[in-house]
Write an enzyme that holds these catalytic residues in place. Structure first.
Site, short mmCIF file in Angstrom:
data_model
loop_
_atom_site.label_atom_id
_atom_site.label_comp_id
_atom_site.label_asym_id
_atom_site.label_seq_id
_atom_site.Cartn_x
_atom_site.Cartn_y
_atom_site.Cartn_z
CE1 TYR A 1 4.55 2.61 -7.69
CE2 TYR A 1 2.92 2.27 -6.39
CZ TYR A 1 4.12 1.82 -6.68
OH TYR A 1 4.69 0.87 -6.05
CG ASP B 1 -3.72 0.36 -11.43
OD1 ASP B 1 -4.29 -0.33 -10.47
OD2 ASP B 1 -2.37 0.49 -11.15
CE LYS C 1 -2.74 1.08 -2.35
NZ LYS C 1 -2.12 1.76 -3.45
C1 PLP Z 1 -0.92 1.02 -4.53
C2 PLP Z 1 -1.18 0.97 -5.99
C3 PLP Z 1 -0.51 -0.24 -6.56
C4 PLP Z 1 0.25 -1.34 -5.89
O1 PLP Z 1 -0.37 -1.98 -5.21
P1 PLP Z 1 0.92 -2.83 -3.94
O2 PLP Z 1 -0.41 -3.61 -3.25
O3 PLP Z 1 1.18 -1.73 -2.99
O4 PLP Z 1 1.64 -3.64 -4.55
C5 PLP Z 1 -0.87 -0.20 -7.89
N1 PLP Z 1 -1.53 0.75 -8.54
C6 PLP Z 1 -2.18 1.66 -7.98
C7 PLP Z 1 -2.99 2.56 -8.80
C8 PLP Z 1 -1.97 1.79 -6.40
O5 PLP Z 1 -2.59 2.79 -6.01
#
Ligand code: PLP
Length: 426
Positions: free
Chosen positions: A144, A239, A267
């Site tokens: 994701y 990511d 995060k």
């Molecule tokens: C949470 C997450 C996102 C999205 O971040 P948001 O702050 O919710 O937009 C993208 N990539 C990964 C791996 C994530 O865990």
């Protein structure tokens, strides 16, 4: 006096927000009850409007590695609130966090702060496309990357790698710019590079996929990804929005020894406030406006409260050797839960990595792809989640979300939570 209940508040929320929530996974969809409405959060605990206390393993889906309302972070945030809220101008707070990051994570030569993980990913893709003059992005099924149009895709039919959008409102032409392939499969990856290689601007991967269960990858597979990127002139984007500052100070870059071209964060980097970040090789980041012609901007970018919360969180983790502490605590906690399940003959297993854990049905082999997730995961989780809730443990309310252990989860709290989860599973 009548005390308001979560059920009543949810009915009200349904009138004003789609599904009653501002992010889908909060809604308890498929769990046959209203979501719990909370009014307070401190340390490892959440308190509901009914005054019930829960041990929280959701921790806002990851940002709170020190737990809720950490006293040191709280003090810094209070100080900042009394100093400035936003400047829309150059200031000293983002400079301090940026210098700390670039000096601590040498692969982050230059960076840009944004306000969410989604924004970080979206911007990194733009840089990759500009740098390579190519359009296609390769992503893996089960990873994701936020709600970026290009990345809300699933495997389509036909040619290996073809993608179809996984959300309404995304033009087929946009989905067609993405190529999708399974995790843990070097052969398919090679095939996809063979089909699309010279059009792939970047490969984006969660080096520790933790948004669709916990799909720990083999080092050889990650190495192959990096190798094929190199060979085909595609950029590699890690990511690390969830794994960054979670699995260790330098995240999965340190754990894998692989050096990506660009990395995205979110995060933990904001310590509980909305902060995202993308960065990496200097020559790539110099392409971003105003030094280059890749446009990217934000009214509230590098918000000072987030900058201070983030820096205080990271420095405290570093000072306490927090990642090591958490790894040990999580190992002990998951061992206890595993042993409890085994002793009672329950068909449940716990996967874990660093301070992340995920409870699922039995599997003969390690689960590395979404196909390997046991078919009854939804039903298995539903029972466990509802019973755990009754016993005062709040797991992330979805079968495919991982649990987060924070520094506020002491061994004592974890022991208590383990017993509650084992009892709930029975
Ligand atoms: C949470 C997450 C996102 C999205 O971040 P948001 O702050 O919710 O937009 C993208 N990539 C990964 C791996 C994530 O865990």
């Amino acid at each position: 006096m009548h005390k308001v209940t979560s059920e009543e508040l949810f009915q009200r929320a349904l009138n004003v927000a789609p599904g009653g929530v501002h992010s889908p996974v909060r809604s308890f969809k498929g769990l046959d009850r209203a979501p719990v409405f909370f009014k307070k959060a401190e340390g490892a605990y959440l308190t509901s409007v009914e005054d019930k206390k829960y041990i929280d393993f959701c921790q806002s889906f990851g940002p709170l590695i020190l737990g809720h309302l950490d006293p040191e972070v709280k003090e810094e945030v209070h100080r900042m609130v009394d100093t400035a809220w936003t400047f829309g101008a150059t200031e000293i707070y983002s400079l301090e966090l940026a210098e700390w990051i670039t000096s601590t994570l040498p692969f982050m030569e230059k960076l840009r702060f944004v306000s969410s993980g989604t924004e970080a990913v979206m911007s990194a893709l733009r840089v990759a496309r500009a740098a390579t003059g190519r359009n296609k992005i390769l992503k893996f099924e089960g990873c994701y990357h936020g709600h970026v149009d290009n990345l809300l895709v699933k495997a389509g039919s036909g040619l290996a790698g073809a993608a179809a959008s996984s959300s309404a409102g995304i033009p087929a032409e946009v989905a067609a710019q993405t190529v999708v392939t399974p995790l843990d499969d070097e052969q398919k990856l090679q095939e996809v590079f063979h089909n699309f290689g010279k059009d792939i601007a970047a490969v984006i991967i969660e080096p520790l996929p933790a948004n669709y269960g916990l799909l720990v990858q083999r080092q050889e597979f990650l190495k192959k990804v990096a190798e094929l990127c190199e060979k085909n002139g595609s950029l590699l984007i890690f990511d690390e929005v969830i794994s960054g500052f979670r699995v260790g100070l330098q995240g999965m870059v340190e754990k894998t020894g692989i050096r990506p071209d660009l990395v995205t964060y979110g995060k933990i980097i904001g310590g509980g406030f909305p902060v995202g970040c993308y960065g990496g090789k200097k020559e790539l980041m110099n392409m971003v406006a105003p030094s280059g012609d890749v446009y990217q901007a934000g009214t509230l970018s590098a918000n000072p409260i987030g900058m201070r919360a983030g820096l205080t969180t990271l420095k405290k983790m570093q000072r306490l050797d927090g990642w090591n502490v958490l790894e040990k605590r999580t190992q002990k906690f998951t061992d206890t839960v595993r042993a409890g399940f085994a002793k009672k003959g329950l068909p449940l297993e716990v996967s874990h990595s660093a301070s992340l854990f995920w409870i699922h049905g039995p599997s003969k082999t390690p689960i590395r792809t979404i196909e390997q997730i046991p078919g009854n995961q939804g039903a298995t989780f539903k029972g466990l989640f509802l019973k755990s809730l009754e016993k005062g443990v709040y797991l992330a309310p979805n079968a495919y979300e991982v649990g987060f252990v924070s520094m506020a989860h002491t061994d004592e709290i974890l022991e208590q939570a383990a017993q509650a989860i084992i009892d709930a599973a029975e």
